[in-house]
Design a protein around this motif. Sequence first.
Motif, PDB file in Angstrom:
ATOM      1  N   ALA A 141      50.316 -20.048  -0.656  1.00 19.73           N
ATOM      2  CA  ALA A 141      49.936 -18.759  -0.094  1.00 19.73           C
ATOM      3  C   ALA A 141      49.233 -18.891   1.239  1.00 19.73           C
ATOM      4  CB  ALA A 141      49.047 -18.012  -1.079  1.00 19.73           C
ATOM      5  N   ALA A 142      48.683 -20.058   1.501  1.00 23.71           N
ATOM      6  CA  ALA A 142      47.971 -20.227   2.765  1.00 23.71           C
ATOM      7  C   ALA A 142      48.280 -21.601   3.343  1.00 23.71           C
ATOM      8  CB  ALA A 142      46.464 -20.073   2.539  1.00 23.71           C
TER       9      ALA A 142
ATOM     10  N   SER B 212      43.968 -22.633  -2.715  1.00 21.94           N
ATOM     11  CA  SER B 212      43.566 -21.755  -1.617  1.00 21.94           C
ATOM     12  C   SER B 212      42.818 -20.566  -2.186  1.00 21.94           C
ATOM     13  CB  SER B 212      44.778 -21.278  -0.815  1.00 21.94           C
ATOM     14  OG  SER B 212      45.616 -20.481  -1.624  1.00 21.94           O
ATOM     15  N   VAL B 213      42.020 -19.940  -1.345  1.00 20.69           N
ATOM     16  CA  VAL B 213      41.221 -18.788  -1.763  1.00 20.69           C
ATOM     17  C   VAL B 213      41.399 -17.676  -0.745  1.00 20.69           C
ATOM     18  CG1 VAL B 213      39.529 -20.191  -3.009  1.00 20.69           C
ATOM     19  CG2 VAL B 213      39.171 -19.704  -0.574  1.00 20.69           C
ATOM     20  N   THR B 214      41.145 -16.462  -1.166  1.00 22.38           N
ATOM     21  CA  THR B 214      41.284 -15.318  -0.261  1.00 22.38           C
ATOM     22  C   THR B 214      40.039 -15.112   0.590  1.00 22.38           C
ATOM     23  OG1 THR B 214      40.515 -13.840  -2.027  1.00 22.38           O
ATOM     24  CG2 THR B 214      42.900 -14.148  -1.803  1.00 22.38           C
ATOM     25  N   GLU B 215      38.884 -15.594   0.106  1.00 20.60           N
ATOM     26  CA  GLU B 215      37.654 -15.519   0.877  1.00 20.60           C
ATOM     27  C   GLU B 215      36.695 -16.587   0.375  1.00 20.60           C
ATOM     28  OE1 GLU B 215      34.713 -12.450   0.064  1.00 20.60           O
ATOM     29  OE2 GLU B 215      35.931 -11.715  -1.601  1.00 20.60           O
TER      30      GLU B 215
ATOM     31  N   SER C  64      32.406 -10.002   3.094  1.00 25.57           N
ATOM     32  CA  SER C  64      32.170 -10.859   1.936  1.00 25.57           C
ATOM     33  C   SER C  64      31.704 -10.027   0.743  1.00 25.57           C
ATOM     34  CB  SER C  64      31.107 -11.908   2.261  1.00 25.57           C
ATOM     35  OG  SER C  64      30.667 -12.561   1.083  1.00 25.57           O
TER      36      SER C  64
ATOM     37  N   ASP D 219      36.027 -22.469   0.726  1.00 22.37           N
ATOM     38  CA  ASP D 219      36.879 -21.632   1.559  1.00 22.37           C
ATOM     39  C   ASP D 219      38.138 -22.436   1.843  1.00 22.37           C
ATOM     40  OD1 ASP D 219      36.369 -23.435   3.658  1.00 22.37           O
ATOM     41  OD2 ASP D 219      34.770 -22.192   4.484  1.00 22.37           O
ATOM     42  N   ASN D 220      39.005 -21.931   2.694  1.00 19.54           N
ATOM     43  CA  ASN D 220      40.288 -22.604   2.906  1.00 19.54           C
ATOM     44  C   ASN D 220      40.231 -23.751   3.895  1.00 19.54           C
ATOM     45  OD1 ASN D 220      41.952 -21.329   1.062  1.00 19.54           O
ATOM     46  ND2 ASN D 220      42.288 -19.568   2.394  1.00 19.54           N
TER      47      ASN D 220
ATOM     48  N   THR E 278      49.535 -20.365  -5.366  1.00 13.69           N
ATOM     49  CA  THR E 278      48.359 -20.178  -4.534  1.00 13.69           C
ATOM     50  C   THR E 278      48.287 -21.215  -3.433  1.00 13.69           C
ATOM     51  OG1 THR E 278      47.092 -21.416  -6.174  1.00 13.69           O
ATOM     52  CG2 THR E 278      46.952 -19.027  -6.265  1.00 13.69           C
TER      53      THR E 278
END
Length: 385
Positions: free
Chosen positions: A36-37, A85-88, A231, A107-108, A33
């Motif tokens: 991933a970003a 990291s998070v997707t949203e 969201s 958030d990221n 993860t």
Amino acid sequence: MKYPMYSLFLAAAVFGATHTSCSESTPAGSAETVAAAKDGFEITGQLRNAPAGTKVYLSELTETQFVSRDTAATDAQGRFKFKGSVTETGLYQVKVNEANQVLLALDNKTKVQLTGDAQKLGTDYTVKGSKDSEMLQQVTRTMNQSRKSLESLNARFQANGQAGREDSMKIIEQQFYKAQAYSTASLKKLMLQNPKSVVSAFVMTNLVNPDENFGFADSLATGLKASIPNSRYTKALVAKLEPLRKTAVGTVAPDINLATPDGKTVSLSSLRGQYVLLDFWASWCGPCRQENPNVVRTFNKYKDKNFTVYGVSLDQDKGKWEKAIQADGLTWTHVSDLKGWQSAAGQAYGVTGIPMNFLLDPQGKIIAKNLRGEQLEARLAKVLK
């Protein structure tokens, strides 16, 4: 008499009981993860009264539960760190144990600094670096204060009830309503100050009754759909409001056509021209039966002044329904299809808990909801003056 516990139940559900449910998933801080970003979140924490090796857990708040994302351990100074990291943008729980936990928004681009007492984390912590997380801290403080106030009032109410001091019970009930209103007003103020925040969407969906604050909730949802339409918190709020729209204050009440105990069909619309309390209840519902004396008193006071009651029962046993009507002295119109929670009327009005009522004006328009005790009398005194 039913004592209103709505705010207290919500506080327990979101800031307490819900936290006990979690399931395993991919850790937020895993190599997969993090890679991933390009950006990612970082939580830097330091806890007092946390010996070296104290486990700290990070969980994500999904629609129905907290899902485990990562685990860290404190060093000799009580320090710990989470990276991932998070997707949203979402809400996350940092927890030492069930009694010591906080909510954060991640958030990221979030770089949060969290400090607090590991033994009093729910009430003794400071968060910096995230406006949304700082808002969550204000929300938590408001809910904690509300919970303490409501618990104290409830204890006093019960004690006076056992002693038979009905006058004192009425005074405490009014104090309870005021405390609830103050808590709701405080939360609405925070949402107005943060109209584009996922926290506002979460609070409106879970901590404020959107049914009783529909206009405010609908306005907030409109803004959120423009600012953060994708969201999951915005989508959850919109979904929650949709079934409430047809029974919002200001709308014409959906008609009901059900049978009375003697088999005669009486429609709600047949009572047009009067103020009508549409009252959902059942013989098996303790709070309903406790509230019935208040409705009886109000009905007897105003029945000759263009007011009546239309009772819809969610019973399934006709005999028990009829017995309750007789025992409680409910001398107004009663209807039911004896289908319990599958009642056509209950589903049309989105009834998920009882007692629940709607006050209609002579044109059949909904002018108020869920009026209890003296609230109903006060509203009728105003409209029937």
